[in-house]
Write a protein that holds these residues in place. Structure first.
Motif, mmCIF file in Angstrom:
data_model
loop_
_atom_site.group_PDB
_atom_site.id
_atom_site.type_symbol
_atom_site.label_atom_id
_atom_site.label_comp_id
_atom_site.label_asym_id
_atom_site.label_seq_id
_atom_site.Cartn_x
_atom_site.Cartn_y
_atom_site.Cartn_z
ATOM 1 N N PRO A 168 0.518 -1.390 -0.108
ATOM 2 C CA PRO A 168 -0.450 -0.222 -0.019
ATOM 3 C C PRO A 168 0.709 1.109 0.121
ATOM 4 O O PRO A 168 0.306 2.472 -0.522
ATOM 5 N N ASN A 169 1.929 1.115 0.630
ATOM 6 C CA ASN A 169 3.062 2.405 0.485
ATOM 7 C C ASN A 169 4.405 2.915 0.039
ATOM 8 O O ASN A 169 5.135 2.881 -0.222
ATOM 9 N N GLY A 170 4.269 1.894 -1.248
ATOM 10 C CA GLY A 170 5.272 1.471 -2.614
ATOM 11 C C GLY A 170 6.006 0.246 -2.216
ATOM 12 O O GLY A 170 5.497 -0.623 -1.393
ATOM 13 N N PHE A 171 7.022 0.158 -2.737
ATOM 14 C CA PHE A 171 8.053 -1.267 -3.019
ATOM 15 C C PHE A 171 8.145 -1.301 -1.481
ATOM 16 O O PHE A 171 8.937 -0.653 -0.628
ATOM 17 N N VAL A 172 7.642 -3.087 -1.606
ATOM 18 C CA VAL A 172 8.737 -3.691 -0.144
ATOM 19 C C VAL A 172 9.494 -4.860 -0.532
ATOM 20 O O VAL A 172 9.456 -5.389 -1.046
ATOM 21 N N VAL A 173 10.703 -4.367 0.867
ATOM 22 C CA VAL A 173 11.807 -5.281 0.362
ATOM 23 C C VAL A 173 11.668 -6.250 1.402
ATOM 24 O O VAL A 173 11.172 -6.475 2.868
ATOM 25 N N MET A 174 11.341 -7.798 1.266
ATOM 26 C CA MET A 174 11.360 -8.888 2.267
ATOM 27 C C MET A 174 13.218 -8.997 2.404
ATOM 28 O O MET A 174 13.910 -9.553 2.104
ATOM 29 N N GLU A 175 13.315 -9.282 3.869
ATOM 30 C CA GLU A 175 14.535 -9.457 4.360
ATOM 31 C C GLU A 175 14.446 -11.318 4.273
ATOM 32 O O GLU A 175 15.206 -11.381 4.570
ATOM 33 N N ARG A 176 13.098 -11.902 4.411
ATOM 34 C CA ARG A 176 12.874 -13.424 4.606
ATOM 35 C C ARG A 176 11.800 -13.619 3.755
ATOM 36 O O ARG A 176 10.924 -12.515 3.341
ATOM 37 N N PHE A 177 11.317 -15.113 3.282
ATOM 38 C CA PHE A 177 10.437 -15.528 2.394
ATOM 39 C C PHE A 177 9.497 -15.259 3.548
ATOM 40 O O PHE A 177 9.063 -15.475 5.194
ATOM 41 N N LEU A 178 8.165 -14.263 3.438
ATOM 42 C CA LEU A 178 6.919 -13.586 4.030
ATOM 43 C C LEU A 178 6.411 -15.162 4.000
ATOM 44 O O LEU A 178 5.693 -15.224 5.450
ATOM 45 N N PHE A 179 6.165 -16.148 3.677
ATOM 46 C CA PHE A 179 5.042 -17.209 3.795
ATOM 47 C C PHE A 179 5.309 -18.299 4.303
ATOM 48 O O PHE A 179 6.587 -18.697 3.930
ATOM 49 N N SER A 180 4.656 -19.196 5.091
ATOM 50 C CA SER A 180 5.117 -20.180 5.725
ATOM 51 C C SER A 180 5.027 -22.087 4.447
ATOM 52 O O SER A 180 4.262 -21.277 3.664
ATOM 53 N N TYR A 181 6.067 -22.680 4.621
ATOM 54 C CA TYR A 181 5.819 -23.487 3.722
ATOM 55 C C TYR A 181 4.849 -24.496 3.794
ATOM 56 O O TYR A 181 4.335 -24.701 2.544
ATOM 57 N N LYS A 182 4.488 -24.648 4.615
ATOM 58 C CA LYS A 182 2.946 -25.456 4.992
ATOM 59 C C LYS A 182 1.957 -24.638 4.642
ATOM 60 O O LYS A 182 0.793 -25.122 4.423
ATOM 61 N N ARG A 183 1.687 -23.230 5.034
ATOM 62 C CA ARG A 183 1.078 -22.355 4.226
ATOM 63 C C ARG A 183 1.123 -22.825 2.991
ATOM 64 O O ARG A 183 -0.098 -22.826 1.698
ATOM 65 N N LEU A 184 1.984 -22.293 1.990
ATOM 66 C CA LEU A 184 1.386 -22.725 0.301
ATOM 67 C C LEU A 184 1.645 -23.637 0.104
ATOM 68 O O LEU A 184 0.529 -23.849 -0.708
ATOM 69 N N ARG A 185 2.098 -25.167 0.606
ATOM 70 C CA ARG A 185 2.352 -26.506 -0.190
ATOM 71 C C ARG A 185 -0.389 -26.278 0.139
ATOM 72 O O ARG A 185 -0.298 -27.366 -0.237
ATOM 73 N N TYR A 186 -0.155 -25.657 1.463
ATOM 74 C CA TYR A 186 -1.882 -26.140 1.746
ATOM 75 C C TYR A 186 -2.649 -25.787 0.923
ATOM 76 O O TYR A 186 -3.597 -25.834 0.571
ATOM 77 N N VAL A 187 -2.575 -24.516 0.038
ATOM 78 C CA VAL A 187 -3.109 -23.240 -0.670
ATOM 79 C C VAL A 187 -2.783 -24.093 -1.878
ATOM 80 O O VAL A 187 -4.091 -24.718 -2.771
ATOM 81 N N PHE A 188 -1.554 -24.396 -2.354
ATOM 82 C CA PHE A 188 -1.368 -25.536 -3.866
ATOM 83 C C PHE A 188 -2.367 -26.213 -3.665
ATOM 84 O O PHE A 188 -3.335 -26.882 -4.396
ATOM 85 N N LYS A 189 -2.784 -27.542 -2.705
ATOM 86 C CA LYS A 189 -2.915 -28.550 -2.612
ATOM 87 C C LYS A 189 -4.697 -28.547 -2.449
ATOM 88 O O LYS A 189 -5.169 -28.834 -3.651
ATOM 89 N N VAL A 190 -5.414 -27.240 -2.102
ATOM 90 C CA VAL A 190 -6.471 -27.183 -2.639
ATOM 91 C C VAL A 190 -6.699 -26.652 -3.496
ATOM 92 O O VAL A 190 -8.079 -27.089 -4.269
#
Length: 386
Positions: A168-190
Motif C-alpha cells: 500500500p505504501n510503495g515497494f517493500v523489500v522482504m528480508e526473508r520469505f514471508l510465507f510459511s512453507y506449510k501454508r503455501l503447500r496447503y493452499v496449492f493442494k486445495v
C-alpha cells in the motif's frame, strides 16, 4: 546456420530405428520427424567457400523445434540475457510445486492441456493470493517441467519470485520469505484439487470418473511435496536453469552414452543418492516413447509471468521498483546478428574457416527442404570442371 557440431551419438539415432513401431499422437509424430530431419539435407542448408583457401563448407539447417535435443542452444542463451533485464537488486526465491504421484495420470492423454493450465493457475494463484493477504503484489516467473531425470511422467512448476513486492505504501523489500512453507503447500493442494475436480465434472480430462475420483481422494489424504529455497547462487543461475528447458525436451544428446540397436544407455542424476551421475539401461522403443511423451500440445506456452512481472505490467512496475531501490536500469541489449551472438556467448565464430586461421566464409548458395538426394543437390551447386 547452426553454431555447434552434431553429436556423434544422439536421440535421433535411436528414433530412426524405432519410431515406426510406436503409436504416436500427431504432435509427437511431428516432433519425431523434426528431430530426425534436424541438421540433415532434408531441411536444406547453406554452402560456403573460404575467401582464402577456397575450402567448401556446408551447413545443414536445424529444425528449430522446441522439443529437439540439438536445437535451441543459442536461443536459450539469448532468452536468459533478456530475462536478466527484468531483474532487481534483491534476494530471490526458487519455489517448486510438485504434483503427487496419484495425480500424474491426469497429465496424460488428450485432456492434459487442461490439467497443465490448472497446474499453472494453482501455482501462480497460491503465491499471489497468499501474498495479497499480506498486502503485497509479487512477481512470478514460472516454467513447466513434465519429466524427471529418468524421463518419467513428473509434472511440476518451477517459480522464481523476487524478495520484494508492491504494498500500500510503495515497494517493500522482504528480508526473508514471508510465507510459511506449510501454508503455501496447503493452499496449492486445495487449489489444484479443486480445479481438477471442476475439469472432471466438465468432462475435459481423459480419465474415467470412478478412477479419477479415487485418485483425487488418495492425493487429498497425503502430504504434498514442495520446495522453497533462497536462490543462493543468484537469480541468474535460476534463469539459466529455466533457459535449458525453454527450447529442448527432457534429455540432451550428450546424456546418451551408448546404443547397440536394442538398448539405450543414458546418464541421469540420482537425487536420492547425493545427486550422483549414474547410467540407466532402457529398451530402445521404451526410451523413444518416454521421450516423446513429453512433447507439449501445439501452441502451449511453457513459460509464463504473473504479478508485476506479467507482460502487461512489467515495464512500468519494474521502473517504479528500480526508482524505489535507487537502482539504475541495466545496459540495453544491443541488436546483433546470430553469428555475432554465437561468437560473443560461445566464443565460436561460425563465419570463420575451420581449415585456415584467417579465412572467412562467403555464402555462395542456399537451398530449402528437398527430397532430392544431397549428392545431386551438391553436384548441381558445384559442378566438376570438364
Amino acid at each position: 546456420m547452426p553454431c555447434g557440431q552434431r553429436a556423434a551419438l544422439g536421440v535421433a539415432d535411436v528414433l530412426r530405428d524405432h519410431v515406426a513401431s510406436l503409436r504416436l499422437s500427431p504432435e509427437q509424430g511431428k516432433a519425431a520427424a523434426h528431430i530426425l530431419a534436424c541438421r540433415t539435407g532434408r531441411l536444406g542448408g547453406h554452402a560456403f567457400v573460404c575467401d582464402r583457401c577456397g575450402e567448401k563448407h556446408f551447413a545443414y539447417n536445424s529444425c528449430r523445434d522446441r522439443h529437439c535435443p540439438r536445437c535451441g542452444g543459442l536461443d536459450q542463451a539469448i532468452w536468459a540475457e533478456t530475462q536478466q533485464q527484468h531483474l532487481l537488486p534483491l534476494s530471490y526465491f526458487h519455489l517448486v510445486f510438485t504434483v503427487p504421484a496419484s495425480l500424474r495420470p491426469f497429465f496424460l492423454g488428450k485432456g492434459r492441456v487442461h490439467a497443465f493450465e490448472a497446474l499453472f493457475a494453482a501455482a501462480s494463484e497460491t503465491i499471489l493470493d497468499v501474498a495479497e493477504r499480506q498486502g503485497l503484489l509479487l512477481g512470478v516467473l514460472a516454467v513447466l517441467h513434465t519429466w524427471n531425470q529418468l524421463l518419467d511422467n513428473h509434472p511440476h512448476i518451477h517459480c522464481l519470485v523476487p524478495g520484494g513486492g508492491f504494498g500500500p505504501n510503495g515497494f517493500v523489500v522482504m528480508e526473508r520469505f514471508l510465507f510459511s512453507y506449510k501454508r503455501l503447500r496447503y493452499v496449492f493442494k486445495v487449489k489444484l484439487l479443486q480445479k481438477l475436480r471442476i475439469l472432471l465434472k466438465q468432462g475435459l480430462l481423459s480419465l474415467g470418473r470412478a478412477s479419477a475420483y479415487e485418485l483425487l481422494e488418495d492425493a487429498d489424504s497425503r502430504e504434498w511435496n514442495m520446495k522453497v529455497k533462497r536462490a543462493l547462487a543468484g537469480p541468474d543461475a535460476v534463469i539459466k536453469y529455466f533457459a535449458r528447458y525453454t527450447k529442448r525436451i527432457g534429455l540432451s544428446d550428450s546424456r546418451v552414452v551408448a546404443y547397440d540397436g536394442k538398448t539405450v544407455t543414458y546418464r541421469y542424476r540420482d537425487r536420492r543418492d547425493g545427486n550422483r551421475a549414474k547410467p540407466k539401461d532402457v529398451e530402445a522403443p521404451q526410451f523413444c516413447q518416454r521421450l516423446l511423451n513429453h512433447v507439449l500440445p501445439p501452441g502451449f506456452v511453457r513459460i509464463r509471468r504473473y504479478g508485476f512481472w506479467s507482460n502487461r505490467a512489467r515495464g512500468r512496475r519494474i521502473g517504479i521498483a528500480r526508482r524505489a531501490l535507487g537502482a539504475g536500469a541495466p545496459p540495453a541489449l544491443l541488436r546483433e546478428s546470430r553469428s555475432a551472438a554465437c561468437l560473443r556467448i560461445f566464443g565460436k565464430d561460425p563465419t570463420r574457416c575451420t581449415k585456415c586461421p584467417d579465412g572467412r566464409l562467403i555464402l555462395v548458395a542456399r537451398w530449402g527442404a528437398t527430397k532430392i538426394p544431397m549428392e545431386v543437390v551438391l553436384a548441381n551447386l558445384f559442378p566438376r570442371a570438364p
